[in-house]
Design an enzyme around this catalytic site. Structure first.
Site, PDB file in Angstrom:
ATOM      1  N   CYS A   2      27.945   8.970  17.643  1.00 44.12           N
ATOM      2  CA  CYS A   2      26.910   9.789  17.018  1.00 44.12           C
ATOM      3  C   CYS A   2      27.475  11.154  16.622  1.00 44.12           C
ATOM      4  O   CYS A   2      28.512  11.570  17.114  1.00 44.12           O
ATOM      5  CB  CYS A   2      25.706  10.040  17.923  1.00 44.12           C
ATOM      6  SG  CYS A   2      25.041   8.543  18.644  1.00 44.12           S
ATOM      7  N   ARG A  27      30.828   8.966  12.121  1.00 40.12           N
ATOM      8  CA  ARG A  27      30.576   8.790  13.549  1.00 40.12           C
ATOM      9  C   ARG A  27      29.471   7.777  13.828  1.00 40.12           C
ATOM     10  O   ARG A  27      29.151   7.496  14.978  1.00 40.12           O
ATOM     11  CB  ARG A  27      30.211  10.136  14.183  1.00 40.12           C
ATOM     12  CG  ARG A  27      31.220  11.221  13.930  1.00 40.12           C
ATOM     13  CD  ARG A  27      30.739  12.549  14.455  1.00 40.12           C
ATOM     14  NE  ARG A  27      30.824  12.589  15.894  1.00 40.12           N
ATOM     15  CZ  ARG A  27      31.884  12.995  16.568  1.00 40.12           C
ATOM     16  NH1 ARG A  27      32.952  13.400  15.923  1.00 40.12           N
ATOM     17  NH2 ARG A  27      31.882  13.009  17.875  1.00 40.12           N
ATOM     18  N   TRP A  77      25.063   6.120  16.229  1.00 38.72           N
ATOM     19  CA  TRP A  77      25.695   4.818  16.454  1.00 38.72           C
ATOM     20  C   TRP A  77      25.069   4.326  17.743  1.00 38.72           C
ATOM     21  O   TRP A  77      25.271   4.917  18.814  1.00 38.72           O
ATOM     22  CB  TRP A  77      27.210   4.956  16.591  1.00 38.72           C
ATOM     23  CG  TRP A  77      27.901   3.625  16.743  1.00 38.72           C
ATOM     24  CD1 TRP A  77      28.245   2.774  15.741  1.00 38.72           C
ATOM     25  CD2 TRP A  77      28.316   3.000  17.957  1.00 38.72           C
ATOM     26  NE1 TRP A  77      28.842   1.649  16.256  1.00 38.72           N
ATOM     27  CE2 TRP A  77      28.900   1.754  17.615  1.00 38.72           C
ATOM     28  CE3 TRP A  77      28.243   3.341  19.305  1.00 38.72           C
ATOM     29  CZ2 TRP A  77      29.429   0.872  18.561  1.00 38.72           C
ATOM     30  CZ3 TRP A  77      28.761   2.465  20.253  1.00 38.72           C
ATOM     31  CH2 TRP A  77      29.338   1.248  19.872  1.00 38.72           C
ATOM     32  N   ASN A 103      24.863  13.387  21.593  1.00 40.06           N
ATOM     33  CA  ASN A 103      26.002  12.502  21.342  1.00 40.06           C
ATOM     34  C   ASN A 103      26.632  12.206  22.700  1.00 40.06           C
ATOM     35  O   ASN A 103      26.972  13.129  23.431  1.00 40.06           O
ATOM     36  CB  ASN A 103      27.014  13.214  20.432  1.00 40.06           C
ATOM     37  CG  ASN A 103      28.377  12.527  20.431  1.00 40.06           C
ATOM     38  OD1 ASN A 103      28.453  11.305  20.530  1.00 40.06           O
ATOM     39  ND2 ASN A 103      29.439  13.305  20.331  1.00 40.06           N
ATOM     40  N   GLY A 104      26.771  10.921  23.040  1.00 40.44           N
ATOM     41  CA  GLY A 104      27.372  10.557  24.329  1.00 40.44           C
ATOM     42  C   GLY A 104      26.559   9.487  25.028  1.00 40.44           C
ATOM     43  O   GLY A 104      25.713   8.830  24.407  1.00 40.44           O
ATOM     44  N   GLU A 487      47.039  -6.428  13.434  1.00 35.58           N
ATOM     45  CA  GLU A 487      46.388  -5.420  12.600  1.00 35.58           C
ATOM     46  C   GLU A 487      45.830  -6.059  11.319  1.00 35.58           C
ATOM     47  O   GLU A 487      44.736  -5.706  10.865  1.00 35.58           O
ATOM     48  CB  GLU A 487      47.382  -4.287  12.297  1.00 35.58           C
ATOM     49  CG  GLU A 487      46.882  -3.193  11.368  1.00 35.58           C
ATOM     50  CD  GLU A 487      45.648  -2.438  11.854  1.00 35.58           C
ATOM     51  OE1 GLU A 487      45.245  -2.598  13.010  1.00 35.58           O
ATOM     52  OE2 GLU A 487      45.065  -1.711  11.037  1.00 35.58           O
ATOM     53  N   LYS A 491      41.887  -5.920  10.359  1.00 30.82           N
ATOM     54  CA  LYS A 491      41.365  -5.396   9.085  1.00 30.82           C
ATOM     55  C   LYS A 491      40.381  -6.391   8.472  1.00 30.82           C
ATOM     56  O   LYS A 491      39.307  -6.021   8.022  1.00 30.82           O
ATOM     57  CB  LYS A 491      42.490  -5.131   8.074  1.00 30.82           C
ATOM     58  CG  LYS A 491      43.334  -3.910   8.299  1.00 30.82           C
ATOM     59  CD  LYS A 491      42.638  -2.592   8.059  1.00 30.82           C
ATOM     60  CE  LYS A 491      41.918  -2.075   9.262  1.00 30.82           C
ATOM     61  NZ  LYS A 491      42.609  -1.404  10.301  1.00 30.82           N
ATOM     62  N   GLU A 494      37.086  -6.584  10.523  1.00 32.62           N
ATOM     63  CA  GLU A 494      36.264  -5.378  10.422  1.00 32.62           C
ATOM     64  C   GLU A 494      35.436  -5.323   9.150  1.00 32.62           C
ATOM     65  O   GLU A 494      34.278  -4.941   9.192  1.00 32.62           O
ATOM     66  CB  GLU A 494      37.160  -4.132  10.424  1.00 32.62           C
ATOM     67  CG  GLU A 494      37.675  -3.723  11.764  1.00 32.62           C
ATOM     68  CD  GLU A 494      38.387  -2.378  11.681  1.00 32.62           C
ATOM     69  OE1 GLU A 494      39.412  -2.297  10.990  1.00 32.62           O
ATOM     70  OE2 GLU A 494      37.914  -1.426  12.301  1.00 32.62           O
ATOM     71  N   HIS A 510      51.049 -23.464  21.993  1.00 32.04           N
ATOM     72  CA  HIS A 510      50.548 -23.438  23.372  1.00 32.04           C
ATOM     73  C   HIS A 510      49.022 -23.418  23.420  1.00 32.04           C
ATOM     74  O   HIS A 510      48.442 -23.050  24.435  1.00 32.04           O
ATOM     75  CB  HIS A 510      51.133 -22.235  24.111  1.00 32.04           C
ATOM     76  CG  HIS A 510      52.622 -22.294  24.232  1.00 32.04           C
ATOM     77  ND1 HIS A 510      53.267 -23.166  25.076  1.00 32.04           N
ATOM     78  CD2 HIS A 510      53.601 -21.637  23.551  1.00 32.04           C
ATOM     79  CE1 HIS A 510      54.581 -23.032  24.944  1.00 32.04           C
ATOM     80  NE2 HIS A 510      54.804 -22.106  24.015  1.00 32.04           N
ATOM     81  N   LYS A 609      33.699   5.354  12.846  1.00 34.26           N
ATOM     82  CA  LYS A 609      35.107   5.741  12.723  1.00 34.26           C
ATOM     83  C   LYS A 609      35.634   6.363  14.007  1.00 34.26           C
ATOM     84  O   LYS A 609      36.788   6.206  14.356  1.00 34.26           O
ATOM     85  CB  LYS A 609      35.259   6.725  11.564  1.00 34.26           C
ATOM     86  CG  LYS A 609      36.697   7.129  11.324  1.00 34.26           C
ATOM     87  CD  LYS A 609      37.166   6.727   9.956  1.00 34.26           C
ATOM     88  CE  LYS A 609      38.657   6.887   9.787  1.00 34.26           C
ATOM     89  NZ  LYS A 609      39.355   5.604   9.806  1.00 34.26           N
TER      90      LYS A 609
HETATM   91  C1  AGP Z   1      40.501   0.720  12.829  1.00 35.54           C
HETATM   92  O1  AGP Z   1      40.316   0.160  11.585  1.00 35.54           O
HETATM   93  C2  AGP Z   1      39.336   0.989  13.607  1.00 35.54           C
HETATM   94  N1  AGP Z   1      38.167   1.189  12.948  1.00 35.54           N
HETATM   95  C3  AGP Z   1      39.454   1.260  15.075  1.00 35.54           C
HETATM   96  O2  AGP Z   1      40.037   0.155  15.677  1.00 35.54           O
HETATM   97  C4  AGP Z   1      40.230   2.536  15.484  1.00 35.54           C
HETATM   98  O3  AGP Z   1      41.571   2.367  15.197  1.00 35.54           O
HETATM   99  C5  AGP Z   1      40.008   2.804  16.974  1.00 35.54           C
HETATM  100  O4  AGP Z   1      38.665   3.018  17.212  1.00 35.54           O
HETATM  101  C6  AGP Z   1      40.836   3.956  17.484  1.00 35.54           C
HETATM  102  O5  AGP Z   1      40.494   5.148  16.867  1.00 35.54           O
HETATM  103  P1  AGP Z   1      41.419   6.419  16.954  1.00 35.54           P
HETATM  104  O6  AGP Z   1      42.704   6.072  16.289  1.00 35.54           O
HETATM  105  O7  AGP Z   1      40.672   7.490  16.238  1.00 35.54           O
HETATM  106  O8  AGP Z   1      41.631   6.719  18.402  1.00 35.54           O
END
Ligand code: AGP
Length: 614
Positions: A2, A27, A77, A103-104, A487, A491, A494, A510, A609
Site C-alpha cells: 500500500c 505499491r 494492495w 501501510n503495513g 526468471e 516473467k 506474472e 527426475h 511493485k
Molecule cells: C519481479 O518481476 C517482481 N515483480 C518481483 O518478483 C520482485 O522482483 C520482488 O518482489 C523483489 O522486489 P525488490 O527487488 O524490489 O526487492
C-alpha cells in the site's frame, strides 16, 4: 504494501492527493481512497480497483471538497479482507470523527478487534487497519490530544505500520507515525506532506525528513512538531532529496514494460560509466568498502533477495564463486529470516533489491547486521531503507522502473554482480590479469549485443503468438542460465498468468518429464559453453516425449533445425555473460504473449511493485 499520502497546507488538497497516489500506484492498485477536511467535517471517498475509478467517483461528487486544504489518501494492495470498497482505506472509528490510512500489517489486530468490539466499537470492514482507527479513537477519548492518542495507541500495536490520522476536532492537522514501514515528511512553504515514497511529493518539494521507527510528526500549515516514542520533542535532520521530478512517459511504446525492455542497452552503458573505463583498468566501485584484509577474512558470502532479485543473486553466486573462490549461499529472504542462520563477522551479507524496501530482505539485512556481518546492498534506490543499512553499496542506476514486472532492473543487477565479482577478484588476485582483461573487454561489448536483439524482435513475436494460448510452459537450462530459466518463467507467469516453470534441464528426467506431451512447450536455453551438449541431450529427451520444442540459442548448429519447432537466435557471447543476452528475448516473449492475450501488462492482477509486508 500500500501507499499513503497526506497534505496539510494552503492549496486545494484533492489534486495533490490524487497525483501523489498516482505516483504510488506501483505499491498496489486493489482500491484507493481519500479523506479530506471539509467545512462540515471530514469526508471520505473510496473506490475499488485502480485510481481511475476513484477519479470517476470524485468527478460525480458535488464540489464540496474543492476548498479543502488538508487530507490523507491511500492506495491498497489487499492483505486482510478482499479488495472491496468496504475494505478500502481511509477507515473511520465508530462515530466517524477519526480517519486513518495505513501501510503495513497489524499482527495483533484480532486481539485488538475482540477487545475493542467488547468495549462497544462497531467494525465495518475485515481489515487489520480498522482496529487501529478504533484504538486511536479510544485513546483520544481518554487524553483529548491526537498526537498523544497516536503515541499511546502505537504502544499497543504489533507488526509494521506507517499511519496518517486526522480528526474532526482538528483543522488542517495530520498526525503521522511509522514502525518498520517507510514514511517521509516533506517540507513546503507553509505546507507539509507525508508519503510512503519520494515520487509522491517530489513535484512539490525536495526537502524531507525520513521518519525513524516510533517517531511521530504532527503536521499543520502553521508548523510541524516531532516527538519520539516516549513523547520527547525531537528535531530530526531535514534532508535534500537527490531526485528530480520526472514525467513518467511511455515514449510512444504501448506499455512501460516494453519501453523498459528497450532501455536495457543504455542501462548497461550507464552502469559501466565511471566504473569500468577500459579492459586494462581496474573496476571502480567507490561505495564498496571491502579491502584485501576484509576479503581474506571472509569465510562465506550470503546473498538474500526475493523474486527477480533472487534470480539475479543466483547468477551472482555463480560469478563470485567462479571469479573469487569464495563460497556463496543464496536464499529467499523470507526463508532466511525465520531460521537459525550461521552469520558472523566473517560473513559478507549481500542484499539485492530493486526497490530497496522489500520487507523480507530488509529484515534479513538488519538481522545479519546485528550479528556483525559486513552488509553490501545492490539496489536501484540508493535513498532506500535498505541502502541506509549498507556498509557497502552498489547502485544499479537502472532509472525508475514503472512496470511491475522487473526487466531493466534485473539486467542492471546482473551488471552490478559482474562488476562486484570482478572487483573482488582484482583485490583478491584470484584471477590472472589476462583473464580479467578478457572478461572486461567482453563486458564492454554487451550494450551493442543487446541492441542487436532489440532490433530483431519479429522471430520472438512470431513464437509468442504461436504459444499464446498454451496453458503451461516449461523453461530449461543448466549452469549459469538456470536462473535465466527461472526468471523467464516468472516473467511469463506474472504478466500472462500462464503456468510457467523453470527447471534445471538435468532434472527433467527426475519427474517433470511425466508432464510432457504434444500440448507442452519446452523452451531450452542453449548457450554455447560448458553445458551446451548436455542441454542438447536433455532437449532430445523432451522431443522424444512429443513436447513442442523452442530453442533460445547463440549456436548456428544445423542439428537444431530438426530438433526444434522454433529457434530464437541471439548474438554470440562468452558463456559467463550469456544470462544478460538470454534474458532479453525471454522478457520480450513474455511481453508479446501477454500483449496478444490483452492482459494488463504493466499492472498485472494481485501484484505490487514494492512488497513492504512480510
Ligand atoms: C519481479 O518481476 C517482481 N515483480 C518481483 O518478483 C520482485 O522482483 C520482488 O518482489 C523483489 O522486489 P525488490 O527487488 O524490489 O526487492
Amino acid at each position: 504494501m500500500c501507499g499513503i499520502v497526506g497534505y496539510a497546507g494552503n492549496k486545494s488538497v484533492v489534486d495533490i492527493l490524487l497525483d501523489g497516489l498516482e505516483q504510488l500506484e506501483y505499491r498496489g492498485y486493489d482500491s484507493s481512497g481519500i479523506a479530506v477536511k471539509c467545512k462540515d467535517g471530514i469526508k471520505v471517498y473510496k473506490a475499488e480497483g485502480k485510481l481511475g475509478n476513484l477519479r470517476n467517483v470524485l468527478s460525480n461528487c458535488l464540489d464540496e471538497f474543492k476548498t479543502s486544504t488538508c487530507g490523507i489518501g491511500h492506495i491498497r494492495w489487499a492483505t486482510h479482507g478482499a479488495p472491496t470498497v468496504l475494505n478500502a482505506h481511509p477507515h473511520t472509528c465508530t462515530c466517524g470523527n477519526l480517519v486513518i490510512v495505513h501501510n503495513g500489517i497489524i499482527e495483533n489486530y484480532k486481539e485488538l478487534r475482540e477487545k475493542l468490539t467488547a468495549s462497544g466499537c462497531t467494525f465495518r470492514s475485515q481489515t487489520d487497519t480498522e482496529a487501529v482507527a478504533h484504538l486511536v479513537a479510544r485513546k483520544y477519548f481518554e487524553v483529548k490530544d491526537l498526537t498523544e492518542a497516536v503515541r499511546l495507541a502505537s504502544k499497543e500495536l504489533e507488526g509494521a505500520y506507517a499511519l496518517c490520522v486526522m480528526h474532526n476536532d482538528y483543522n488542517n492537522t495530520i498526525v503521522a507515525t511509522k514502525r518498520n514501514a517507510p514514511l517521509l515528511i516533506g517540507y513546503g512553504e507553509n505546507e507539509f506532506f507525508a508519503a510512503s515514497d519520494v515520487p509522491a511529493i517530489i513535484k512539490h518539494t525536495n526537502k524531507a525528513v525520513y521518519l525513524n521507527d516510533n517517531e511521530i510528526a504532527t503536521l499543520n500549515p502553521a508548523g510541524i512538531k516531532f516527538i519520539d516514542g516516549e513523547g520527547n520533542v525531537i528535531t530530526p535532520r531535514v534532508e535534500t532529496l537527490p531526485w528530480e521530478p520526472v514525467a513518467l512517459s511511455k515514449m510512444g511504446y504501448k506499455h512501460f514494460m516494453l519501453k523498459e525492455i528497450h532501455e536495457q542497452s543504455d542501462v548497461i552503458r550507464n552502469i559501466l560509466i565511471g566504473k569500468l573505463h577500459a579492459p586494462d583498468e581496474n573496476i571502480v566501485l567507490n561505495e564498496v568498502k571491502l579491502d584485501k584484509n576484509t576479503l581474506k577474512n571472509l569465510n562465506r558470502i550470503q546473498i538474500v533477495a526475493c523474486g527477480t532479485s533472487l534470480h539475479a543473486a543466483m547468477v551472482g553466486k555463480y560469478l563470485i564463486e567462479n571469479f573469487c573462490d569464495i563460497a556463496v549461499d543464496v536464499e529467499a529472504s523470507s526463508e532466511y529470516i525465520y531460521r537459525k542462520t550461521v552469520t558472523d563477522t566473517h560473513t559478507l551479507v549481500i542484499g539485492v533489491s530493486q526497490s530497496g524496501e522489500t520487507a523480507d530482505t530488509l529484515t534479513a539485512v538488519k538481522q545479519s547486521k546485528a550479528r556483525g556481518s559486513h552488509i553490501l546492498i545492490i539496489t536501484n534506490r540508493p535513498d532506500s531503507a535498505m541502502a541506509r543499512e549498507a556498509d557497502s553499496l552498489v547502485p544499479v542506476n537502472a532509472g525508475i522502473e514503472v512496470s511491475v514486472a522487473a526487466t531493466k532492473s534485473y539486467t542492471a543487477q546482473l551488471m552490478a554482480f559482474y562488476l562486484l565479482a570482478l572487483y573482488m577478484a582484482e583485490i583478491k588476485e584470484s584471477m590472472s590479469k589476462t583473464d580479467l582483461q578478457a572478461l572486461k573487454a567482453e563486458m564492454m561489448q554487451l550494450p551493442q549485443k543487446v541492441d542487436q536483439i532489440l532490433a530483431q524482435t519479429d522471430e520472438i513475436k512470431k513464437c509468442a503468438h504461436a504459444f499464446a494460448n498454451t496453458k503451461n510452459f516449461i523453461y530449461v537450462a543448466r549452469g549459469i542460465n538456470y536462473p535465466t530459466a527461472l526468471e523467464g518463467a516468472l516473467k511469463l507467469k506474472e504478466i500472462s498468468y500462464i503456468n510457467a516453470t523453470g527447471y534445471p534441464a538435468g532434472e527433467l528426467k527426475h519427474g517433470p518429464i511425466a508432464m510432457l506431451d504434444e500440448t507442452m512447450p519446452v523452451l531450452s536455453i542453449l548457450m554455447l559453453g560448458t553445458v551446451y551438449e548436455k542441454i542438447l541431450s536433455n532437449s532430445e529427451e523432451a522431443k522424444a516425449r512429443n513436447a513442442q520444442m523452442i530453442a533460445l540459442t547463440n549456436s548456428d548448429d544445423k542439428k537444431l533445425d530438426d530438433l526444434f519447432d522454433y529457434i530464437i537466435r541471439v548474438p554470440a557471447v562468452q558463456e559467463l555473460f550469456s544470462p544478460i543476452i538470454a534474458m532479453v528475448p525471454l522478457q520480450l516473449l513474455a511481453y508479446y504473449i501477454a500483449e496478444f492475450l490483452g492482459k494488463d501488462v504493466d499492472q498485472p492482477r494481485n501484484l505490487a511493485k514494492s512488497v513492504t509486508v512480510e
